[in-house]
Design an enzyme around this catalytic site. Structure first.
Site, PDB file in Angstrom:
ATOM      1  N   GLY A   8      67.792  34.264  60.384  1.00 34.47           N
ATOM      2  CA  GLY A   8      66.899  35.399  60.662  1.00 34.47           C
ATOM      3  C   GLY A   8      65.831  34.987  61.664  1.00 34.47           C
ATOM      4  N   HIS A   9      65.187  33.836  61.433  1.00 28.85           N
ATOM      5  CA  HIS A   9      64.197  33.311  62.384  1.00 28.85           C
ATOM      6  C   HIS A   9      64.863  33.074  63.746  1.00 28.85           C
ATOM      7  CE1 HIS A   9      62.341  31.434  58.571  1.00 28.85           C
ATOM      8  NE2 HIS A   9      61.449  32.308  58.980  1.00 28.85           N
TER       9      HIS A   9
ATOM     10  N   ARG B 116      62.687  32.221  51.004  1.00 30.04           N
ATOM     11  CA  ARG B 116      62.571  32.232  49.536  1.00 30.04           C
ATOM     12  C   ARG B 116      63.933  32.326  48.851  1.00 30.04           C
ATOM     13  NH1 ARG B 116      57.371  35.066  50.561  1.00 30.04           N
ATOM     14  NH2 ARG B 116      55.740  33.712  49.724  1.00 30.04           N
TER      15      ARG B 116
ATOM     16  N   MET C 291      56.717  30.650  59.116  1.00 33.27           N
ATOM     17  CA  MET C 291      56.211  29.701  58.123  1.00 33.27           C
ATOM     18  C   MET C 291      57.261  28.596  57.875  1.00 33.27           C
ATOM     19  SD  MET C 291      53.836  31.815  55.520  1.00 33.27           S
ATOM     20  CE  MET C 291      55.127  32.479  54.515  1.00 33.27           C
TER      21      MET C 291
ATOM     22  N   ASP D 249      59.912  42.285  57.257  1.00 33.95           N
ATOM     23  CA  ASP D 249      58.531  42.387  56.770  1.00 33.95           C
ATOM     24  C   ASP D 249      57.907  43.578  57.478  1.00 33.95           C
ATOM     25  OD1 ASP D 249      58.348  39.796  55.169  1.00 33.95           O
ATOM     26  OD2 ASP D 249      59.153  39.122  57.082  1.00 33.95           O
TER      27      ASP D 249
ATOM     28  N   GLN E 202      54.157  44.260  57.494  1.00 31.15           N
ATOM     29  CA  GLN E 202      53.524  43.246  58.345  1.00 31.15           C
ATOM     30  C   GLN E 202      53.688  43.620  59.819  1.00 31.15           C
ATOM     31  OE1 GLN E 202      53.882  38.832  57.719  1.00 31.15           O
ATOM     32  NE2 GLN E 202      55.377  38.990  59.366  1.00 31.15           N
TER      33      GLN E 202
ATOM     34  N   TYR F 163      61.027  26.591  57.337  1.00 29.94           N
ATOM     35  CA  TYR F 163      62.256  26.638  56.544  1.00 29.94           C
ATOM     36  C   TYR F 163      63.211  27.600  57.260  1.00 29.94           C
ATOM     37  CZ  TYR F 163      64.676  24.937  52.457  1.00 29.94           C
ATOM     38  OH  TYR F 163      65.533  24.254  51.630  1.00 29.94           O
TER      39      TYR F 163
ATOM     40  N   HIS G   5      65.820  29.761  59.151  1.00 27.49           N
ATOM     41  CA  HIS G   5      67.168  30.271  58.865  1.00 27.49           C
ATOM     42  C   HIS G   5      67.622  31.156  60.027  1.00 27.49           C
ATOM     43  CE1 HIS G   5      65.145  33.997  57.828  1.00 27.49           C
ATOM     44  NE2 HIS G   5      64.430  33.370  56.906  1.00 27.49           N
TER      45      HIS G   5
END
Ligand code: AMP
Length: 282
Positions: A34-35, A188, A28, A151, A154, A30, A32
């Site tokens: 982690g992505h 977030r 989604m 997640d 998920q 933004y 960081h």
């Protein structure tokens, strides 16, 4: 890095690839570290890596942060370029849900799955996730898709989804990337000040304490562990408000006893109206 905005353009792009293996990282945005960990994993195991950025309206509840969700597409593009992503897919809402069809046809998720962890507190969330991921899988036609274990519910949902719909895309889970103080990286976190982020690291620290306690005691009494975790958070700060602490096996089935490397604790904690999730598999 190719920037692709429509399904038609993606199809043409894919034809030009000539059957190279495709790794896919849905996000989604933004972006960081982690992505980027997912992107790097994809880059080293596939010929091309497609990242998508789509803030999916159908997975947000009425009172959730869809409109305020952090967005910075220029910075995202720079970071994804730098790491070497092959293409970025950034469709509009009307591309993914033509004719405003956000509710006409959705994937249903059974209540035995949605009545636990985040599912219980975010009605409709996993139906939205399953629907958008199935749409993205149909478009991207990847060999491998990468998801963060941060997640975890998920991740389990998507593994089941791929199986249920005979998807040929292989689902790969990547361990959670954390900051120096242990806080799980999340878009977030940008809602929090530095001081609040330090406070938020108590979520992880105290999960570790609970996991050590479970390893010693073997028996799992969810209610008393939840109480214990809540009081540990409260010692750190009154601002940390526990939403849930739940314990399962690695497939998210109920358990009464510790199982080595197959015990899962998941939590959601509010810090000044920001909802943070974290988990451990131990
Ligand atoms: P999001 O943009 O938050 O939807 O996340 C996109 C993907 O990145 C999901 O598969 C997440 O689980 C994964 N992800 C988010 N944060 C982290 C993290 N700290 N470590 C590893 N993966 C993550």
């Amino acid at each position: 890095m190719e920037i692709i905005k429509t399904i038609l353009d993606y199809n043409n792009f894919q034809k030009s690839l000539n059957k190279k293996t495709i790794g896919f990282v849905p996000t989604m945005g933004y972006i960081h570290d982690g992505h980027l960990k997912l992107v790097k994993e994809s880059l080293s195991n596939n010929d091309v890596t497609i990242v998508s950025i789509f803030v999916n309206p159908t997975q947000f509840g009425k009172n959730e942060d869809y409109h305020n969700y952090p967005r910075n597409i220029d910075k995202d593009i720079a970071l994804l370029k730098e790491v070497g992503s092959t293409a970025l897919f950034i469709p509009t809402v009307s591309e993914m849900y033509p004719n405003n069809q956000t509710t006409l046809l959705n994937i249903n998720v059974e209540t035995s799955f949605t009545n636990k962890l985040c599912g219980k507190y975010r009605p409709g969330h996993f139906e939205g996730v399953a629907t958008i991921i199935m749409k993205l899988f149909s478009i991207i036609k990847a060999d491998n898709a990468y998801f963060g274990l941060k997640d975890y519910q998920q991740f389990i949902l998507i593994k089941n989804l791929a199986q249920s719909f005979f998807t040929t895309t292989k689902i790969i889970g990547i361990p959670t990337m954390r900051g120096e103080n242990g806080l799980a990286l999340s878009s977030r976190n940008s809602y929090l000040t530095e001081k609040e982020q330090l406070l938020a690291s108590e979520i992880y620290k105290n999960l570790l304490i609970i996991s050590e306690f479970i390893k010693i005691n073997k028996q799992i009494n969810s209610m008393s562990l939840k109480k214990k975790y809540n009081s540990l958070l409260k010692i750190a700060s009154k601002a940390l408000q526990l939403q849930y602490l739940e314990i399962y096996d690695a497939e998210l089935n109920s358990i009464n006893e510790y199982q080595i490397n197959k015990t899962f604790i998941g939590t959601a904690v509010y810090l000044n109206n920001v909802r943070l999730i974290d988990n451990l598999l131990f």
